[in-house]
Design an enzyme around this catalytic site. Structure first.
Site, PDB file in Angstrom:
ATOM      1  N   LYS A 197     -11.056  10.690  -2.054  1.00 63.45           N
ATOM      2  CA  LYS A 197      -9.664  10.978  -2.400  1.00 63.45           C
ATOM      3  C   LYS A 197      -9.531  12.336  -3.071  1.00 63.45           C
ATOM      4  O   LYS A 197      -8.630  13.097  -2.773  1.00 63.45           O
ATOM      5  CB  LYS A 197      -9.114   9.880  -3.303  1.00 63.45           C
ATOM      6  CG  LYS A 197      -7.658  10.053  -3.653  1.00 63.45           C
ATOM      7  CD  LYS A 197      -6.925   8.739  -3.769  1.00 63.45           C
ATOM      8  CE  LYS A 197      -7.584   7.729  -4.674  1.00 63.45           C
ATOM      9  NZ  LYS A 197      -7.515   8.094  -6.084  1.00 63.45           N
ATOM     10  N   ASP A 244       3.312   2.273  -4.805  1.00 61.32           N
ATOM     11  CA  ASP A 244       3.438   2.296  -6.282  1.00 61.32           C
ATOM     12  C   ASP A 244       4.014   3.629  -6.745  1.00 61.32           C
ATOM     13  O   ASP A 244       4.894   3.677  -7.612  1.00 61.32           O
ATOM     14  CB  ASP A 244       2.109   1.964  -6.988  1.00 61.32           C
ATOM     15  CG  ASP A 244       0.923   2.836  -6.597  1.00 61.32           C
ATOM     16  OD1 ASP A 244       1.028   3.641  -5.636  1.00 61.32           O
ATOM     17  OD2 ASP A 244      -0.134   2.721  -7.259  1.00 61.32           O
ATOM     18  N   GLU A 267       0.827  -1.219   0.000  1.00 62.29           N
ATOM     19  CA  GLU A 267       0.000   0.000   0.000  1.00 62.29           C
ATOM     20  C   GLU A 267       0.854   1.258   0.000  1.00 62.29           C
ATOM     21  O   GLU A 267       1.828   1.352   0.755  1.00 62.29           O
ATOM     22  CB  GLU A 267      -0.899  -0.032   1.241  1.00 62.29           C
ATOM     23  CG  GLU A 267      -2.298   0.426   0.981  1.00 62.29           C
ATOM     24  CD  GLU A 267      -3.023  -0.445  -0.043  1.00 62.29           C
ATOM     25  OE1 GLU A 267      -3.054  -0.057  -1.230  1.00 62.29           O
ATOM     26  OE2 GLU A 267      -3.546  -1.486   0.340  1.00 62.29           O
ATOM     27  N   GLY A 288     -12.156   2.389  -1.598  1.00 61.50           N
ATOM     28  CA  GLY A 288     -10.811   1.828  -1.725  1.00 61.50           C
ATOM     29  C   GLY A 288     -10.752   0.650  -2.687  1.00 61.50           C
ATOM     30  O   GLY A 288      -9.779  -0.096  -2.698  1.00 61.50           O
ATOM     31  N   ASP A 291      -3.856   0.829  -9.838  1.00 59.60           N
ATOM     32  CA  ASP A 291      -5.272   0.592 -10.119  1.00 59.60           C
ATOM     33  C   ASP A 291      -5.511   0.374 -11.608  1.00 59.60           C
ATOM     34  O   ASP A 291      -6.253  -0.521 -12.018  1.00 59.60           O
ATOM     35  CB  ASP A 291      -6.110   1.787  -9.637  1.00 59.60           C
ATOM     36  CG  ASP A 291      -5.869   2.094  -8.172  1.00 59.60           C
ATOM     37  OD1 ASP A 291      -5.198   1.279  -7.504  1.00 59.60           O
ATOM     38  OD2 ASP A 291      -6.326   3.143  -7.695  1.00 59.60           O
TER      39      ASP A 291
HETATM   40  O1  A2G Z   1      -4.090   4.506  -3.466  1.00 66.01           O
HETATM   41  C1  A2G Z   1      -4.867   4.809  -4.614  1.00 66.01           C
HETATM   42  O2  A2G Z   1      -5.720   3.746  -4.898  1.00 66.01           O
HETATM   43  C2  A2G Z   1      -3.961   5.112  -5.803  1.00 66.01           C
HETATM   44  N1  A2G Z   1      -4.743   5.290  -7.011  1.00 66.01           N
HETATM   45  C3  A2G Z   1      -3.005   3.941  -6.043  1.00 66.01           C
HETATM   46  O3  A2G Z   1      -2.131   4.273  -7.086  1.00 66.01           O
HETATM   47  C4  A2G Z   1      -2.242   3.595  -4.779  1.00 66.01           C
HETATM   48  O4  A2G Z   1      -1.299   4.581  -4.493  1.00 66.01           O
HETATM   49  C5  A2G Z   1      -3.215   3.387  -3.602  1.00 66.01           C
HETATM   50  C6  A2G Z   1      -2.514   3.164  -2.292  1.00 66.01           C
HETATM   51  O5  A2G Z   1      -1.768   2.001  -2.334  1.00 66.01           O
HETATM   52  C7  A2G Z   1      -4.905   6.467  -7.615  1.00 66.01           C
HETATM   53  O6  A2G Z   1      -4.437   7.506  -7.186  1.00 66.01           O
HETATM   54  C8  A2G Z   1      -5.733   6.470  -8.844  1.00 66.01           C
END
Ligand code: A2G
Length: 471
Positions: A245, A65, A62, A154, A201
């Site tokens: 978000k 990325d 988590e 989420g 994602d």
């Molecule tokens: O939080 C969001 O889902 C982010 N997605 C994803 O990339 C990742 O960082 C996650 C936490 O692990 C977007 O911002 C679209």
């Protein structure tokens, strides 16, 4: 190590309902039939095809990325589906099966992405692909959107819409693109709406395949199969606390991205790397050729536990405040003035290491595999909650209830600050687990109880985005 497919040889895009929904078409065929009827009523013709893109659950990895580290998600069955037809009016006509999402029409050549209404997510995917494919004279499209990925939970409902839009745009204009390229482009275009996430994602939404979770790495996107042990199931439980978000990006999500960037720059400068060009924590590890465990030690010895201020960072880098903001921050985070660099970097390097451990346990299958995997998920949650501070009271409560109710491991999934937990549950104790969580979290509150069936469910790795043509 089983590598699914590399860039350029993506999984196929065209599928039948049977393949996408793993044979269980009785449940989904009426949904498509209904969409077809609604489309006919709206646009007085049949849709030419359907694009679909799934949501996802992240099993482990988590908030890493966007720091350059691999993640381990799988697609869920819940998805966004768009019925698509062409029009000769050069307009994008957007309609949603949910009446609370109002219709929207705009010229397909002149539009603005400047709000958070549902169709702006469509426009993100649209613009990203029109620009990337250099479509100079786009075809007008009639579109009907239907989604069943829980919102702000989420499970990536907004990215599923962006990905589905990208797919509908390419195919609606008579073009084709590999799933890897679609994932790369959709990752970038989500930034039009103001979030600075990584590519998890979008990658899993395109590259998922039934029956396997994926280890996804970035730059370029690569997806490797991860076969989960037999005898277990992953259960999703929605805390029903909505994490918005986009609305809270300034204070929460994007602020974490900035803290990680600043931590990377401080570590890079202390290590004698070209800190001005370093933006991600993974670049420091590569630059110093260290292991993740060594990076954890470096974080402890270099970064102090008290929050950093802008003033301290400006002094350290020899920058003015304006230079710090323009070079390292973002418009939505310009006002932040407390940066917990130690804790954020500690989370990232230790979480990246847990992803590798999780993957190797799945491959090596030791006798105690399930216990080890559950332990890694529990450690991940502790780190998210204490070091990354992306949990909330209800998520912590739900995670601990899930563990008491028979889960071997349980953690928040996705961005956090609300949304869902994911728990690893032995199949033998699934029924008892579901009952205990239902009684312990949902039954106590009439609103939660009324939403329990869509909020508490077992899931298996589903298939990725597809184009469907139905008779
Ligand atoms: O939080 C969001 O889902 C982010 N997605 C994803 O990339 C990742 O960082 C996650 C936490 O692990 C977007 O911002 C679209």
């Amino acid at each position: 190590m089983a590598e699914s497919r590399r860039a350029g040889t993506s999984p196929p895009l065209f599928h039948s309902l049977e393949k996408v929904y793993l044979g269980s078409t009785e449940k989904v065929a009426p949904r498509y039939q209904k969409m077809k009827e609604t489309f006919q009523q709206k646009y007085s013709c049949d849709p030419e095809f359907y694009a679909r893109a799934p949501g996802r659950v992240n099993i482990i990895g988590e908030h890493i990325d966007y720091c350059g580290y691999g993640v381990l998600p799988m697609a869920v069955e819940q998805d966004i589906v768009i019925a698509v037809g062409q029009n000769d009016k050069k307009t994008l006509n957007l309609s949603n099966t949910f009446s609370s999402f109002h219709d929207f029409s705009v010229s397909c050549e002149e539009y603005k992405i400047n709000g958070k209404e549902w169709y702006h997510y469509f426009l993100c995917g649209y613009k990203g692909l029109v620009d990337y494919m250099k479509i100079t004279s786009p075809i007008g499209l009639n579109l009907l959107v239907d989604g069943n990925v829980p919102k702000s939970a989420g499970l990536s409902s907004s990215s599923a819409l962006v990905c589905c839009s990208g797919l509908a745009t390419v195919h609606g204009n008579g073009l084709e693109l590999s799933k890897h390229e679609l994932a790369e482009v959709c990752t970038k275009c989500e930034q039009y709406i103001g979030t600075e996430g990584g590519g998890m994602d979008q990658s899993i939404s395109f590259l998922a395949e039934p029956g396997t979770a994926k280890h996804i790495e970035f730059d370029p996107i690569r997806a490797y199969d991860v076969t989960l042990p037999d005898g277990i199931v992953f259960v999703i439980a929605n805390s029903l606390v909505e994490m918005k978000k986009s609305a809270t990006a300034g204070t929460h999500f994007n602020a974490r991205v900035v803290e990680c960037r600043l931590a990377a720059k401080v570590l890079a400068k202390v290590s004698g790397l070209d800190w001005k060009n370093v933006r991600r924590l993974s670049e420091v590890q590569q630059g110093k050729k260290k292991t993740l465990d060594e990076m954890v030690e470096m974080v402890d010895s270099v970064l102090h536990a008290e929050p950093y201020t802008k003033e301290e960072l400006c002094q350290f880098f020899g920058l003015t405040e304006d230079e710090l903001i323009s070079g390292c921050m973002s418009p939505s985070t310009a006002g932040v003035n407390s940066f917990k660099l130690h804790d954020r970097a500690m989370h990232v390097y230790s979480e990246a290491s847990r992803v590798f451990k999780f993957k190797s346990v799945c491959e090596e299958k030791p006798a105690n595999a399930i216990q080890v995997l559950g332990g890694l998920m529990n450690e991940s949650h502790e780190s998210c909650s204490k070091m990354y501070e992306c949990s909330c009271e209800e998520l912590d409560q739900l995670v601990s209830l899930c563990r008491k109710s028979g889960a071997v491991g349980s953690r928040l999934t996705g961005a956090g600050w609300g949304g869902c937990t994911v728990s690893l549950v032995p199949i033998a104790s699934l029924n008892d687990f579901m009952k205990a969580v239902r009684d312990g979290y949902y039954a106590a509150d009439p609103d939660r109880l009324s939403r329990v069936s869509e909020s508490l469910f077992a899931t298996q790795p589903g298939s990725g985005a597809a184009i469907l043509k139905l008779d």
